[in-house]
Design a protein around this motif. Structure first.
Motif, PDB file in Angstrom:
ATOM      1  N   LEU A   1     -66.878  39.843 -23.790  1.00 16.68           N
ATOM      2  CA  LEU A   1     -66.295  41.007 -23.841  1.00 16.68           C
ATOM      3  C   LEU A   1     -65.970  41.987 -24.751  1.00 16.68           C
ATOM      4  N   TYR A   2     -66.040  41.149 -26.100  1.00 14.87           N
ATOM      5  CA  TYR A   2     -65.860  41.641 -27.553  1.00 14.87           C
ATOM      6  C   TYR A   2     -66.849  41.540 -28.088  1.00 14.87           C
ATOM      7  N   GLN A   3     -67.957  41.360 -27.794  1.00 12.50           N
ATOM      8  CA  GLN A   3     -68.962  40.593 -28.086  1.00 12.50           C
ATOM      9  C   GLN A   3     -69.785  41.968 -27.378  1.00 12.50           C
ATOM     10  N   SER A   4     -69.451  42.254 -26.499  1.00 11.24           N
ATOM     11  CA  SER A   4     -70.517  43.034 -25.505  1.00 11.24           C
ATOM     12  C   SER A   4     -69.672  44.841 -26.162  1.00 11.24           C
ATOM     13  N   VAL A   5     -68.312  44.641 -26.715  1.00  8.25           N
ATOM     14  CA  VAL A   5     -67.901  45.885 -27.189  1.00  8.25           C
ATOM     15  C   VAL A   5     -68.867  46.253 -28.474  1.00  8.25           C
ATOM     16  N   LEU A   6     -68.232  45.372 -29.655  1.00  9.24           N
ATOM     17  CA  LEU A   6     -68.764  45.183 -30.639  1.00  9.24           C
ATOM     18  C   LEU A   6     -70.097  45.633 -30.142  1.00  9.24           C
ATOM     19  N   GLN A   7     -71.038  45.341 -29.977  1.00  8.53           N
ATOM     20  CA  GLN A   7     -72.787  45.579 -29.551  1.00  8.53           C
ATOM     21  C   GLN A   7     -73.429  47.079 -28.867  1.00  8.53           C
ATOM     22  N   GLN A   8     -71.883  47.769 -28.314  1.00  3.24           N
ATOM     23  CA  GLN A   8     -72.074  48.917 -27.831  1.00  3.24           C
ATOM     24  C   GLN A   8     -72.081  49.910 -29.134  1.00  3.24           C
ATOM     25  N   LEU A   9     -70.867  49.116 -29.660  1.00  8.83           N
ATOM     26  CA  LEU A   9     -70.821  50.404 -30.639  1.00  8.83           C
ATOM     27  C   LEU A   9     -71.812  50.470 -32.012  1.00  8.83           C
ATOM     28  N   VAL A  10     -72.790  49.059 -32.007  1.00 15.19           N
ATOM     29  CA  VAL A  10     -74.062  49.082 -33.016  1.00 15.19           C
ATOM     30  C   VAL A  10     -75.254  50.090 -32.250  1.00 15.19           C
ATOM     31  N   ASP A  11     -75.298  49.774 -30.673  1.00 16.20           N
ATOM     32  CA  ASP A  11     -75.878  50.371 -29.791  1.00 16.20           C
ATOM     33  C   ASP A  11     -75.776  51.773 -30.361  1.00 16.20           C
ATOM     34  N   ASP A  12     -75.094  52.242 -30.485  1.00 18.94           N
ATOM     35  CA  ASP A  12     -74.469  53.897 -30.330  1.00 18.94           C
ATOM     36  C   ASP A  12     -74.535  54.197 -32.154  1.00 18.94           C
ATOM     37  N   ILE A  13     -74.136  53.136 -32.875  1.00 19.13           N
ATOM     38  CA  ILE A  13     -74.676  53.585 -34.294  1.00 19.13           C
ATOM     39  C   ILE A  13     -76.090  54.359 -34.185  1.00 19.13           C
TER      40      ILE A  13
ATOM     41  N   GLU B   1     -57.979  48.527 -27.224  1.00 18.37           N
ATOM     42  CA  GLU B   1     -57.606  47.298 -27.895  1.00 18.37           C
ATOM     43  C   GLU B   1     -58.202  46.599 -28.632  1.00 18.37           C
ATOM     44  N   PHE B   2     -59.183  46.544 -28.774  1.00 14.91           N
ATOM     45  CA  PHE B   2     -59.602  45.670 -29.857  1.00 14.91           C
ATOM     46  C   PHE B   2     -59.188  45.911 -30.683  1.00 14.91           C
ATOM     47  N   ALA B   3     -59.888  46.882 -31.000  1.00 18.92           N
ATOM     48  CA  ALA B   3     -59.345  48.143 -31.996  1.00 18.92           C
ATOM     49  C   ALA B   3     -58.181  47.928 -32.528  1.00 18.92           C
TER      50      ALA B   3
ATOM     51  N   LYS C   1     -62.413  36.738 -22.829  1.00 17.37           N
ATOM     52  CA  LYS C   1     -62.437  37.843 -23.759  1.00 17.37           C
ATOM     53  C   LYS C   1     -63.480  37.949 -24.339  1.00 17.37           C
ATOM     54  N   LYS C   2     -64.303  36.547 -25.499  1.00 11.39           N
ATOM     55  CA  LYS C   2     -65.077  36.317 -26.217  1.00 11.39           C
ATOM     56  C   LYS C   2     -66.107  37.605 -26.306  1.00 11.39           C
TER      57      LYS C   2
ATOM     58  N   SER D   1     -58.183  38.423 -31.305  1.00 18.08           N
ATOM     59  CA  SER D   1     -57.441  37.160 -31.097  1.00 18.08           C
ATOM     60  C   SER D   1     -55.659  38.291 -30.038  1.00 18.08           C
ATOM     61  N   GLY D   2     -56.061  39.447 -30.523  1.00 15.25           N
ATOM     62  CA  GLY D   2     -54.610  40.139 -30.426  1.00 15.25           C
ATOM     63  C   GLY D   2     -54.590  40.844 -28.891  1.00 15.25           C
ATOM     64  N   ALA D   3     -55.678  40.673 -28.585  1.00 15.77           N
ATOM     65  CA  ALA D   3     -55.811  42.095 -27.711  1.00 15.77           C
ATOM     66  C   ALA D   3     -56.374  41.150 -26.240  1.00 15.77           C
TER      67      ALA D   3
END
Length: 182
Positions: free
Chosen positions: A36-48, A1-3, A33-34, A8-10
């Motif tokens: 949650l969004y920050q958590s999704v971004l952080q998880q992405l960076v942690d995975d990288i 959804e965020f991707a 929502k903000k 703003s649109g999710a």
């Protein structure tokens, strides 16, 4: 959804539905929502960052280390197809302000340091390590991030097939190393 829609649109309701949880449960764990969004971004960076953990950069020669970076990053791209669009949405909608808080710069800096070491050891030619890192990441990610449009160049090719991903990986490694080797 965020991707797909960015912060703003999710819609939280859509996120809850796709996650098979209630909206109230999302709000309980993530407040809004903000966050949650920050958590999704952080998880992405942690995975990288996790994708690069097994590599002992210091024990490899600069060209071996850079090749490992390219292979691991492309492997990450294959497994996390949505991440490029998430970063794109973050850049466009938020000018990177939430992404800047995730610590993604450490991975970028690792590539810069590999390039600097290679230049110092005269394995790599004189290049701007900062700009070259940006270009390396572009070579590794564009194929996957633009897949939905690139697939129309030749409808007989399945760009995400294992064979073509392997071919793309080898091509990217050769291209990048040929561009920087002394």
């Amino acid at each position: 959804e965020f991707a797909q829609y960015g912060l703003s649109g999710a819609r939280t309701e859509a996120i809850a539905t796709r996650s098979s949880v209630t909206k109230a449960m999302l709000c309980y764990y993530f407040k809004n929502k903000k966050t949650l969004y920050q958590s999704v971004l952080q998880q992405l960076v942690d995975d990288i960052n996790d994708a690069f953990q097994p590599i002992d950069w210091e024990r490899l020669s600069p060209d071996q280390a850079l090749e490992a970076v390219v292979r691991n990053y492309i492997g990450f791209e294959v497994s996390n197809r949505w991440h490029g669009m998430l970063w794109f949405q973050e850049a466009i909608q938020n000018q990177g302000r939430y992404g800047a808080e995730t610590g993604w710069q450490a991975g970028f800096q690792t590539i810069v340091e590999i390039l600097e070491r290679g230049i110092a050891e005269e394995t790599f030619r004189e290049v701007d390590p900062f700009l070259t890192t940006i270009n390396i990441l572009g070579v590794c990610s564009f194929y996957f991030d633009a897949h939905e449009i690139l697939k129309y160049l030749d409808s007989n090719k399945d760009l995400l097939s294992s064979a073509l991903v392997k071919q793309q990986t080898e091509t990217a490694v050769k291209f990048i190393l040929a561009g920087i080797k002394a």
